[in-house]
Structure formats: C-alpha cells, structure tokens
Design a protein around this motif. Structure first.
Motif, PDB file in Angstrom:
ATOM      1  N   ASP A   1      14.451  14.138  23.480  1.00 52.63           N
ATOM      2  CA  ASP A   1      14.084  14.016  22.015  1.00 52.63           C
ATOM      3  C   ASP A   1      14.350  15.424  21.373  1.00 52.63           C
ATOM      4  O   ASP A   1      13.409  16.338  21.619  1.00 52.63           O
ATOM      5  CB  ASP A   1      12.800  13.569  21.831  1.00 52.63           C
ATOM      6  N   VAL A   2      15.528  15.659  20.549  1.00 50.07           N
ATOM      7  CA  VAL A   2      15.580  16.779  19.940  1.00 50.07           C
ATOM      8  C   VAL A   2      15.432  16.984  18.622  1.00 50.07           C
ATOM      9  O   VAL A   2      15.708  15.829  17.916  1.00 50.07           O
ATOM     10  CB  VAL A   2      17.234  17.566  20.388  1.00 50.07           C
ATOM     11  N   ASP A   3      14.932  17.889  18.218  1.00 46.28           N
ATOM     12  CA  ASP A   3      14.731  17.969  16.667  1.00 46.28           C
ATOM     13  C   ASP A   3      15.810  17.721  15.980  1.00 46.28           C
ATOM     14  O   ASP A   3      17.199  18.262  16.261  1.00 46.28           O
ATOM     15  CB  ASP A   3      14.034  19.125  16.083  1.00 46.28           C
ATOM     16  N   SER A   4      15.980  16.966  14.740  1.00 48.41           N
ATOM     17  CA  SER A   4      17.455  16.512  14.080  1.00 48.41           C
ATOM     18  C   SER A   4      18.181  17.795  13.613  1.00 48.41           C
ATOM     19  O   SER A   4      19.313  17.746  13.636  1.00 48.41           O
ATOM     20  CB  SER A   4      16.949  15.459  12.818  1.00 48.41           C
TER      21      SER A   4
ATOM     22  N   SER B   1      18.598  20.526  15.313  1.00 51.08           N
ATOM     23  CA  SER B   1      18.884  21.333  16.256  1.00 51.08           C
ATOM     24  C   SER B   1      19.927  20.636  17.236  1.00 51.08           C
ATOM     25  O   SER B   1      20.238  21.082  18.191  1.00 51.08           O
ATOM     26  CB  SER B   1      18.056  22.153  16.713  1.00 51.08           C
ATOM     27  N   LYS B   2      20.187  19.298  16.653  1.00 51.68           N
ATOM     28  CA  LYS B   2      20.964  18.391  17.643  1.00 51.68           C
ATOM     29  C   LYS B   2      22.484  19.209  17.798  1.00 51.68           C
ATOM     30  O   LYS B   2      23.054  19.286  18.983  1.00 51.68           O
ATOM     31  CB  LYS B   2      21.199  17.162  17.262  1.00 51.68           C
ATOM     32  N   ARG B   3      22.991  19.723  16.704  1.00 49.81           N
ATOM     33  CA  ARG B   3      24.334  20.409  16.947  1.00 49.81           C
ATOM     34  C   ARG B   3      24.265  21.616  17.634  1.00 49.81           C
ATOM     35  O   ARG B   3      25.235  21.636  18.427  1.00 49.81           O
ATOM     36  CB  ARG B   3      24.839  20.813  15.409  1.00 49.81           C
ATOM     37  N   LYS B   4      23.122  22.337  17.779  1.00 55.02           N
ATOM     38  CA  LYS B   4      23.194  23.334  18.543  1.00 55.02           C
ATOM     39  C   LYS B   4      22.935  23.148  19.966  1.00 55.02           C
ATOM     40  O   LYS B   4      23.627  23.770  20.960  1.00 55.02           O
ATOM     41  CB  LYS B   4      21.729  24.469  18.408  1.00 55.02           C
ATOM     42  N   ALA B   5      22.381  22.051  20.198  1.00 57.02           N
ATOM     43  CA  ALA B   5      22.182  21.618  21.737  1.00 57.02           C
ATOM     44  C   ALA B   5      23.439  21.041  22.146  1.00 57.02           C
ATOM     45  O   ALA B   5      24.012  21.400  23.278  1.00 57.02           O
ATOM     46  CB  ALA B   5      21.150  20.210  21.481  1.00 57.02           C
ATOM     47  N   ILE B   6      24.210  20.186  21.469  1.00 54.00           N
ATOM     48  CA  ILE B   6      25.422  19.864  21.701  1.00 54.00           C
ATOM     49  C   ILE B   6      26.617  20.940  21.771  1.00 54.00           C
ATOM     50  O   ILE B   6      27.399  21.175  22.703  1.00 54.00           O
ATOM     51  CB  ILE B   6      26.163  18.654  20.829  1.00 54.00           C
ATOM     52  N   GLY B   7      26.517  21.970  20.995  1.00 56.39           N
ATOM     53  CA  GLY B   7      27.473  23.108  20.846  1.00 56.39           C
ATOM     54  C   GLY B   7      28.915  22.741  20.385  1.00 56.39           C
ATOM     55  O   GLY B   7      29.234  21.413  20.179  1.00 56.39           O
ATOM     56  N   LYS B   8      29.630  23.568  20.011  1.00 53.02           N
ATOM     57  CA  LYS B   8      30.941  23.507  19.722  1.00 53.02           C
ATOM     58  C   LYS B   8      31.702  22.832  20.836  1.00 53.02           C
ATOM     59  O   LYS B   8      31.709  23.158  21.911  1.00 53.02           O
ATOM     60  CB  LYS B   8      31.681  24.678  19.370  1.00 53.02           C
ATOM     61  N   ASN B   9      32.266  21.551  20.204  1.00 51.52           N
ATOM     62  CA  ASN B   9      33.037  20.635  21.089  1.00 51.52           C
ATOM     63  C   ASN B   9      32.485  20.275  22.218  1.00 51.52           C
ATOM     64  O   ASN B   9      32.932  20.037  23.359  1.00 51.52           O
ATOM     65  CB  ASN B   9      34.288  21.562  21.771  1.00 51.52           C
ATOM     66  N   GLY B  10      30.978  20.238  22.283  1.00 50.72           N
ATOM     67  CA  GLY B  10      30.184  19.579  23.318  1.00 50.72           C
ATOM     68  C   GLY B  10      29.883  20.742  24.381  1.00 50.72           C
ATOM     69  O   GLY B  10      29.513  20.168  25.520  1.00 50.72           O
ATOM     70  N   GLN B  11      30.376  21.989  24.287  1.00 48.91           N
ATOM     71  CA  GLN B  11      30.321  23.071  25.444  1.00 48.91           C
ATOM     72  C   GLN B  11      28.727  23.190  25.930  1.00 48.91           C
ATOM     73  O   GLN B  11      28.688  23.230  27.286  1.00 48.91           O
ATOM     74  CB  GLN B  11      31.112  24.081  25.300  1.00 48.91           C
ATOM     75  N   ASN B  12      27.841  23.138  25.213  1.00 54.64           N
ATOM     76  CA  ASN B  12      26.510  23.337  25.549  1.00 54.64           C
ATOM     77  C   ASN B  12      25.985  22.244  26.521  1.00 54.64           C
ATOM     78  O   ASN B  12      25.352  22.516  27.470  1.00 54.64           O
ATOM     79  CB  ASN B  12      25.554  23.764  24.220  1.00 54.64           C
ATOM     80  N   ILE B  13      26.113  21.004  25.886  1.00 56.41           N
ATOM     81  CA  ILE B  13      25.634  19.807  26.763  1.00 56.41           C
ATOM     82  C   ILE B  13      26.038  19.811  27.992  1.00 56.41           C
ATOM     83  O   ILE B  13      25.812  19.322  29.067  1.00 56.41           O
ATOM     84  CB  ILE B  13      25.366  18.470  25.818  1.00 56.41           C
ATOM     85  N   GLN B  14      27.595  19.908  27.901  1.00 58.43           N
ATOM     86  CA  GLN B  14      28.243  19.673  29.011  1.00 58.43           C
ATOM     87  C   GLN B  14      27.976  20.903  30.258  1.00 58.43           C
ATOM     88  O   GLN B  14      27.899  20.551  31.305  1.00 58.43           O
ATOM     89  CB  GLN B  14      29.855  20.154  28.846  1.00 58.43           C
ATOM     90  N   ARG B  15      27.706  22.017  29.847  1.00 57.60           N
ATOM     91  CA  ARG B  15      27.422  23.028  30.683  1.00 57.60           C
ATOM     92  C   ARG B  15      25.957  22.614  31.235  1.00 57.60           C
ATOM     93  O   ARG B  15      25.495  22.646  32.616  1.00 57.60           O
ATOM     94  CB  ARG B  15      27.361  24.629  29.987  1.00 57.60           C
ATOM     95  N   ALA B  16      25.048  22.268  30.409  1.00 58.96           N
ATOM     96  CA  ALA B  16      23.800  21.848  30.843  1.00 58.96           C
ATOM     97  C   ALA B  16      23.779  20.671  31.946  1.00 58.96           C
ATOM     98  O   ALA B  16      23.143  20.669  32.876  1.00 58.96           O
ATOM     99  CB  ALA B  16      22.749  21.311  29.648  1.00 58.96           C
ATOM    100  N   ARG B  17      24.660  19.577  31.780  1.00 59.66           N
ATOM    101  CA  ARG B  17      24.962  18.578  32.614  1.00 59.66           C
ATOM    102  C   ARG B  17      25.367  18.915  33.997  1.00 59.66           C
ATOM    103  O   ARG B  17      25.114  18.475  34.924  1.00 59.66           O
ATOM    104  CB  ARG B  17      25.776  17.594  31.930  1.00 59.66           C
ATOM    105  N   GLN B  18      26.152  19.867  33.984  1.00 63.48           N
ATOM    106  CA  GLN B  18      26.971  20.561  35.138  1.00 63.48           C
ATOM    107  C   GLN B  18      25.712  21.060  36.251  1.00 63.48           C
ATOM    108  O   GLN B  18      25.677  20.981  37.225  1.00 63.48           O
ATOM    109  CB  GLN B  18      27.892  21.518  34.851  1.00 63.48           C
ATOM    110  N   PHE B  19      24.861  21.928  35.374  1.00 65.53           N
ATOM    111  CA  PHE B  19      24.008  22.480  36.164  1.00 65.53           C
ATOM    112  C   PHE B  19      22.832  21.881  36.481  1.00 65.53           C
ATOM    113  O   PHE B  19      22.154  21.862  37.571  1.00 65.53           O
ATOM    114  CB  PHE B  19      23.227  23.837  35.252  1.00 65.53           C
ATOM    115  N   ALA B  20      22.523  20.749  35.710  1.00 65.86           N
ATOM    116  CA  ALA B  20      21.390  19.888  35.667  1.00 65.86           C
ATOM    117  C   ALA B  20      21.851  18.906  37.355  1.00 65.86           C
ATOM    118  O   ALA B  20      21.202  18.589  37.991  1.00 65.86           O
ATOM    119  CB  ALA B  20      21.108  18.830  34.824  1.00 65.86           C
ATOM    120  N   LYS B  21      23.177  18.535  37.265  1.00 65.20           N
ATOM    121  CA  LYS B  21      23.668  17.643  38.472  1.00 65.20           C
ATOM    122  C   LYS B  21      23.560  18.526  39.755  1.00 65.20           C
ATOM    123  O   LYS B  21      23.176  18.284  40.644  1.00 65.20           O
ATOM    124  CB  LYS B  21      25.206  17.479  37.995  1.00 65.20           C
TER     125      LYS B  21
END
Length: 143
Positions: free
Chosen positions: A107-110, A112-132
């Motif tokens: 549940d991310v503050d509305s 800062s959702k863009r910051k969590a996702i990052g440009k072209n989704g790179q922040n969330i993608q990196r987070a998913r890789q590390f979490a996996k």
C-alpha cells in the motif's frame, strides 16, 4: 536461498568490496541503463557511500557506470522498504497467489507511486529481482 553470480557480477562485487570495505550480499547489472545495483550487508551503507559520497564516487569512476547501493535486511518487509525507499510505503502484506507463489502487496501513498515504479518501471523491476533472489518472493504488487 543462495544466489549464483556470473563471472561479470563476481568481478564487480570484488572491486566494490575492495574499494568500499562493505560486504556485498547481491548485485544486479543493468546494461540497458548502464547501472549496477549492489545490495550491501545491513550496517555497511556508511562504508559503501563514504564521507560525502567519496567512496561511491570512486566506484562509479572505476566502472564508468551509475552505481546504486541498497541495504539488506533479514526481515522481508524491511527489505522491500529498503529496496523502494524512494516511496512512502504505508503497509506491506505477504501472501500466496493461486499458483502457490509468494507475493508482497504494497500500500503505497498515492503521491509516491510513480517513484516506487520508477522511470519505465525500473525501480519496481529491480525490487522484484532482488526480492525473488533473496526471499523467493515471486511478485511485488503496488496498490
């Protein structure tokens, strides 16, 4: 879970540990964005960054790439918050999807959702890789 590193990753990890004296737990090389992200042992962020960013600057010059440093945690919730520290995360729920895979729903503050996702989704993608790689979490969902 143990992570198997490529020779390329081992080379960068060895260089990083030599320059910073910080212990690396994981490393992701992003050739598309010319960036290397290091996951350092909890408590080693100060060593990795150095006074006024001098150590990380030295590392960036050595590899001629952007270098990002994140702090590891043995707690999966704290770990994900560290990975997405640019965002204001209100809560994290862990569960299992229909296929039996571990998932984390954030549940991310509305604002800062863009910051969590990052440009072209790179922040969330990196987070998913590390979490996996670190906790066998198959997906991170932002709501």
């Amino acid at each position: 879970m143990s992570v198997k590193f490529t020779n390329h990753e081992i080379k960068y990890i060895a260089l990083f540990e030599t320059i910073t004296s910080a212990m690396v737990k994981d490393c992701i090389i992003d050739d598309e964005h010319n960036k290397i992200t290091f996951l350092v042992k909890k408590g080693d962020m100060g060593l990795a960054i150095g006074k006024n960013g001098s150590t990380i600057g030295k590392m960036q010059k050595s590899v001629d790439r952007s270098v990002e440093i994140l702090e590891h945690s043995d707690d999966p919730g704290e770990f994900i918050k560290n990975l997405l520290s640019v965002a204001d995360i209100n809560s994290i729920e862990f569960g299992v999807d229909a296929k039996g895979n571990k998932i984390a729903t954030l549940d991310v503050d509305s604002k800062s959702k863009r910051k969590a996702i990052g440009k072209n989704g790179q922040n969330i993608q990196r987070a998913r890789q590390f979490a996996k790689r670190q906790f066998e979490i198959s997906n991170i969902i932002i709501k």
